[in-house]
Design a protein around this motif. Structure first.
Motif, PDB file in Angstrom:
ATOM      1  N   LYS A 219       0.635  -1.647   0.257  1.00  0.00           N
ATOM      2  CA  LYS A 219       0.098   0.146  -0.201  1.00  0.00           C
ATOM      3  C   LYS A 219       0.658   1.374   0.099  1.00  0.00           C
ATOM      4  CE  LYS A 219      -3.801   0.189   2.830  1.00  0.00           C
ATOM      5  NZ  LYS A 219      -3.746  -0.149   4.040  1.00  0.00           N
ATOM      6  N   THR A 220       2.095   1.523   0.606  1.00  0.00           N
ATOM      7  CA  THR A 220       3.182   2.267   0.797  1.00  0.00           C
ATOM      8  C   THR A 220       4.276   2.544  -0.355  1.00  0.00           C
ATOM      9  OG1 THR A 220       4.215   1.608   2.532  1.00  0.00           O
ATOM     10  CG2 THR A 220       1.968   2.967   3.017  1.00  0.00           C
ATOM     11  N   PHE A 221       3.915   1.520  -0.552  1.00  0.00           N
ATOM     12  CA  PHE A 221       5.478   1.121  -1.243  1.00  0.00           C
ATOM     13  C   PHE A 221       6.569   1.250  -0.715  1.00  0.00           C
ATOM     14  CE2 PHE A 221       8.219   1.859  -5.443  1.00  0.00           C
ATOM     15  CZ  PHE A 221       8.068   0.285  -5.917  1.00  0.00           C
ATOM     16  N   ASP A 222       6.657   0.825   0.375  1.00  0.00           N
ATOM     17  CA  ASP A 222       7.740   1.040   1.384  1.00  0.00           C
ATOM     18  C   ASP A 222       8.326  -0.634   1.215  1.00  0.00           C
ATOM     19  OD1 ASP A 222       9.322   1.446   3.350  1.00  0.00           O
ATOM     20  OD2 ASP A 222       8.796   2.124   4.496  1.00  0.00           O
ATOM     21  N   LYS A 223       9.727  -0.378   0.717  1.00  0.00           N
ATOM     22  CA  LYS A 223      10.479  -0.987   0.165  1.00  0.00           C
ATOM     23  C   LYS A 223      11.057  -2.164   1.586  1.00  0.00           C
ATOM     24  CE  LYS A 223      11.014  -1.256  -5.007  1.00  0.00           C
ATOM     25  NZ  LYS A 223      11.322  -1.391  -5.705  1.00  0.00           N
ATOM     26  N   GLY A 224      11.365  -1.201   2.539  1.00  0.00           N
ATOM     27  CA  GLY A 224      12.116  -1.384   4.135  1.00  0.00           C
ATOM     28  C   GLY A 224      11.437  -2.859   4.560  1.00  0.00           C
ATOM     29  N   PHE A 225       9.762  -2.873   4.673  1.00  0.00           N
ATOM     30  CA  PHE A 225       8.802  -3.710   4.947  1.00  0.00           C
ATOM     31  C   PHE A 225       9.002  -4.808   4.470  1.00  0.00           C
ATOM     32  CE2 PHE A 225       7.427   0.274   6.735  1.00  0.00           C
ATOM     33  CZ  PHE A 225       5.931  -0.580   7.665  1.00  0.00           C
ATOM     34  N   SER A 226       9.167  -5.018   2.678  1.00  0.00           N
ATOM     35  CA  SER A 226       9.075  -6.380   2.462  1.00  0.00           C
ATOM     36  C   SER A 226      10.677  -6.676   2.278  1.00  0.00           C
ATOM     37  CB  SER A 226       9.353  -5.615   0.932  1.00  0.00           C
ATOM     38  OG  SER A 226       8.071  -5.611   0.434  1.00  0.00           O
ATOM     39  N   ARG A 227      11.109  -5.979   2.873  1.00  0.00           N
ATOM     40  CA  ARG A 227      13.233  -6.775   3.270  1.00  0.00           C
ATOM     41  C   ARG A 227      12.726  -7.453   4.574  1.00  0.00           C
ATOM     42  NH1 ARG A 227      14.675  -1.793   0.789  1.00  0.00           N
ATOM     43  NH2 ARG A 227      15.547  -1.888  -1.970  1.00  0.00           N
TER      44      ARG A 227
ATOM     45  N   GLU B  53       7.048 -14.244   2.379  1.00  0.00           N
ATOM     46  CA  GLU B  53       7.871 -13.822   1.785  1.00  0.00           C
ATOM     47  C   GLU B  53       7.940 -13.303   0.547  1.00  0.00           C
ATOM     48  OE1 GLU B  53      12.364 -15.810   1.070  1.00  0.00           O
ATOM     49  OE2 GLU B  53      10.863 -17.230   1.493  1.00  0.00           O
ATOM     50  N   GLY B  54       7.757 -14.806  -0.293  1.00  0.00           N
ATOM     51  CA  GLY B  54       7.232 -14.263  -2.246  1.00  0.00           C
ATOM     52  C   GLY B  54       6.536 -13.178  -2.340  1.00  0.00           C
ATOM     53  N   ILE B  55       5.824 -12.939  -1.248  1.00  0.00           N
ATOM     54  CA  ILE B  55       4.786 -11.380  -1.931  1.00  0.00           C
ATOM     55  C   ILE B  55       5.404 -10.476  -1.702  1.00  0.00           C
ATOM     56  CG2 ILE B  55       2.906 -10.398  -1.726  1.00  0.00           C
ATOM     57  CD1 ILE B  55       1.199 -12.490  -0.920  1.00  0.00           C
ATOM     58  N   SER B  56       6.424 -10.497  -0.958  1.00  0.00           N
ATOM     59  CA  SER B  56       7.540  -9.534  -0.657  1.00  0.00           C
ATOM     60  C   SER B  56       8.544  -8.718  -2.280  1.00  0.00           C
ATOM     61  CB  SER B  56       7.976  -9.245   1.191  1.00  0.00           C
ATOM     62  OG  SER B  56       6.977  -9.010   2.017  1.00  0.00           O
ATOM     63  N   ARG B  57       9.027 -10.126  -2.535  1.00  0.00           N
ATOM     64  CA  ARG B  57       9.677 -10.295  -3.751  1.00  0.00           C
ATOM     65  C   ARG B  57       9.256  -9.237  -4.493  1.00  0.00           C
ATOM     66  NH1 ARG B  57      14.492 -12.973  -2.227  1.00  0.00           N
ATOM     67  NH2 ARG B  57      14.346 -13.960  -0.274  1.00  0.00           N
TER      68      ARG B  57
ATOM     69  N   SER C 236      10.463  -6.365  -6.618  1.00  0.00           N
ATOM     70  CA  SER C 236      11.030  -6.408  -8.045  1.00  0.00           C
ATOM     71  C   SER C 236      10.122  -5.155  -8.514  1.00  0.00           C
ATOM     72  CB  SER C 236      10.370  -7.153  -8.104  1.00  0.00           C
ATOM     73  OG  SER C 236       8.725  -7.516  -8.631  1.00  0.00           O
ATOM     74  N   GLU C 237       9.640  -4.161  -7.958  1.00  0.00           N
ATOM     75  CA  GLU C 237       7.826  -3.603  -8.388  1.00  0.00           C
ATOM     76  C   GLU C 237       8.695  -2.390  -8.825  1.00  0.00           C
ATOM     77  OE1 GLU C 237       5.450  -3.127 -10.542  1.00  0.00           O
ATOM     78  OE2 GLU C 237       5.247  -4.722 -10.460  1.00  0.00           O
ATOM     79  N   LYS C 238       9.520  -1.438  -9.874  1.00  0.00           N
ATOM     80  CA  LYS C 238       9.424   0.185 -10.342  1.00  0.00           C
ATOM     81  C   LYS C 238       8.875   1.021 -10.230  1.00  0.00           C
ATOM     82  CE  LYS C 238      13.102  -1.594 -13.940  1.00  0.00           C
ATOM     83  NZ  LYS C 238      12.743  -3.173 -14.071  1.00  0.00           N
ATOM     84  N   GLU C 239       7.986   0.915  -9.566  1.00  0.00           N
ATOM     85  CA  GLU C 239       6.303   2.483  -9.206  1.00  0.00           C
ATOM     86  C   GLU C 239       5.903   1.329  -8.213  1.00  0.00           C
ATOM     87  OE1 GLU C 239       4.460   2.378 -13.594  1.00  0.00           O
ATOM     88  OE2 GLU C 239       6.032   3.577 -13.490  1.00  0.00           O
ATOM     89  N   PRO C 240       4.879   2.830  -7.990  1.00  0.00           N
ATOM     90  CA  PRO C 240       3.664   1.816  -6.639  1.00  0.00           C
ATOM     91  C   PRO C 240       2.956   1.127  -7.734  1.00  0.00           C
ATOM     92  CG  PRO C 240       4.886   4.048  -6.316  1.00  0.00           C
ATOM     93  CD  PRO C 240       5.227   3.610  -7.744  1.00  0.00           C
ATOM     94  N   PHE C 241       2.050   0.043  -6.573  1.00  0.00           N
ATOM     95  CA  PHE C 241       1.133  -0.201  -7.688  1.00  0.00           C
ATOM     96  C   PHE C 241       0.084   0.473  -8.392  1.00  0.00           C
ATOM     97  CE2 PHE C 241       3.544  -3.393  -5.234  1.00  0.00           C
ATOM     98  CZ  PHE C 241       2.937  -4.560  -6.534  1.00  0.00           C
ATOM     99  N   ASP C 242      -0.604   0.273  -9.641  1.00  0.00           N
ATOM    100  CA  ASP C 242      -1.638   1.309  -9.926  1.00  0.00           C
ATOM    101  C   ASP C 242      -2.876   0.987  -8.962  1.00  0.00           C
ATOM    102  OD1 ASP C 242      -3.609   1.668 -12.266  1.00  0.00           O
ATOM    103  OD2 ASP C 242      -2.350   2.950 -13.204  1.00  0.00           O
TER     104      ASP C 242
ATOM    105  N   LYS D  43       1.482  -1.824 -18.525  1.00  0.00           N
ATOM    106  CA  LYS D  43       1.903  -1.889 -17.293  1.00  0.00           C
ATOM    107  C   LYS D  43       0.955  -3.934 -16.917  1.00  0.00           C
ATOM    108  CE  LYS D  43       0.624   2.109 -15.280  1.00  0.00           C
ATOM    109  NZ  LYS D  43      -0.359   3.047 -14.498  1.00  0.00           N
ATOM    110  N   THR D  44       1.575  -4.250 -18.206  1.00  0.00           N
ATOM    111  CA  THR D  44       1.296  -5.844 -18.586  1.00  0.00           C
ATOM    112  C   THR D  44       2.325  -6.450 -17.380  1.00  0.00           C
ATOM    113  OG1 THR D  44       0.870  -5.420 -20.454  1.00  0.00           O
ATOM    114  CG2 THR D  44       1.498  -7.695 -19.711  1.00  0.00           C
ATOM    115  N   VAL D  45       3.601  -5.786 -16.832  1.00  0.00           N
ATOM    116  CA  VAL D  45       4.841  -7.019 -15.999  1.00  0.00           C
ATOM    117  C   VAL D  45       3.715  -6.651 -14.484  1.00  0.00           C
ATOM    118  CG1 VAL D  45       6.296  -7.509 -14.830  1.00  0.00           C
ATOM    119  CG2 VAL D  45       6.564  -6.900 -17.160  1.00  0.00           C
ATOM    120  N   GLN D  46       2.923  -5.116 -14.415  1.00  0.00           N
ATOM    121  CA  GLN D  46       3.060  -4.804 -12.658  1.00  0.00           C
ATOM    122  C   GLN D  46       1.668  -5.900 -12.514  1.00  0.00           C
ATOM    123  OE1 GLN D  46       1.134  -1.468 -10.850  1.00  0.00           O
ATOM    124  NE2 GLN D  46       3.239  -1.119 -10.224  1.00  0.00           N
ATOM    125  N   ALA D  47       0.839  -6.203 -13.989  1.00  0.00           N
ATOM    126  CA  ALA D  47      -0.823  -5.861 -13.977  1.00  0.00           C
ATOM    127  C   ALA D  47      -0.467  -8.053 -13.163  1.00  0.00           C
ATOM    128  CB  ALA D  47      -1.382  -6.846 -14.626  1.00  0.00           C
ATOM    129  N   LEU D  48       0.341  -8.051 -14.031  1.00  0.00           N
ATOM    130  CA  LEU D  48       0.758 -10.457 -13.833  1.00  0.00           C
ATOM    131  C   LEU D  48       0.855 -10.598 -12.531  1.00  0.00           C
ATOM    132  CD1 LEU D  48       2.655 -10.842 -17.232  1.00  0.00           C
ATOM    133  CD2 LEU D  48      -0.392 -11.692 -16.535  1.00  0.00           C
TER     134      LEU D  48
END
Length: 219
Positions: free
Chosen positions: A35-43, A98-102, A106-112, A178-183
């Motif tokens: 939601k926040t695109f804070d990759k620190g939480f993912s790591r 963990e898989g979701i966090s990865r 991998s995303e370069k910009e926040p989720f649409d 935005k195909t990659v993000q959608a997939l």
């Protein structure tokens, strides 16, 4: 005064509850990261996965020790058997987080936002988190009625998952860039559906040890 077996069973339940809360935290951090695109939480989720795995191994060993030393019977035996399986289900939910966090890393910009809304993504993620929390409460309170409520709650996750292909395809048609993000969102939805399946398995184990009923293959 508690017997040695009662003490061991109480410790086993406490350790399983600690692992459960860690797995819930993993899912919550994954949702917050998305939601926040804070990759620190993912790591943080990825780093904590080792702790989930080590807890799974400890609980497995403790179950084996109880079998070997105390030869439990009746409800005590069912509890240890159920805990072994629940432990495995929780480890898998940890893997999913963990898989979701990865995917998020991998995303370069926040989720649409349109993508998340059209796929009912946040509703699914929140629903998956609630189901894992509810089944923990069922375990702690030995509440088979609450355990049975998981089956109905999982139907919402199944419904969102069933609609996902159509919703993702429509989004890609409108936003091919935005195909990659959608997939990636589709892949996360598939994983969240499995969280529901793992939670149902856990609910079945709670009912098994409390009521000596096996629900598998009855659907």
């Amino acid at each position: 005064m508690m017997t040695h077996l009662e003490t061991e069973l109480k410790l086993l339940k406490a350790d399983t509850t600690v692992m459960w809360k860690l797995v819930i935290s993993q899912l919550e951090k994954s949702l917050h990261a998305l939601k926040t695109f804070d990759k620190g939480f993912s790591r943080e989720v990825i780093a904590s996965e080792k702790r989930v795995n080590s807890m799974e191994l400890k609980i497995d060993r403790d179950c084996e020790s109880i079998f070997a030393l105390y030869n439990p019977v009746a409800v005590d035996l069912r509890f240890v058997l159920a805990t072994l399986k629940i432990n495995n289900n929780l480890e898998r939910i940890g893997d999913i987080a963990e898989g979701i966090s990865r995917f998020i890393i991998s995303e370069k910009e926040p989720f649409d936002k349109e993508l998340l809304k059209s796929t009912r993504f946040e509703e699914m993620f929140t629903g998956a988190n609630h189901i894992v929390s509810d089944v923990l409460h069922a375990f702690e309170k030995e509440d088979t009625k609450l355990a049975r409520s998981i089956f109905e709650k999982d139907e919402i996750l199944d419904e969102i998952n069933a609609e996902a292909n159509k919703n993702i395809a429509e989004f890609i048609q409108k936003h091919p860039q935005k195909t990659v993000q959608a997939l990636n969102v589709l892949s996360i939805i598939r994983r969240l559906e499995r969280v529901g399946d793992q939670s149902k398995n856990i609910a079945e184990e709670i009912i098994f040890y409390m009521e000596a009923k096996v629900l598998k293959h009855l659907e």
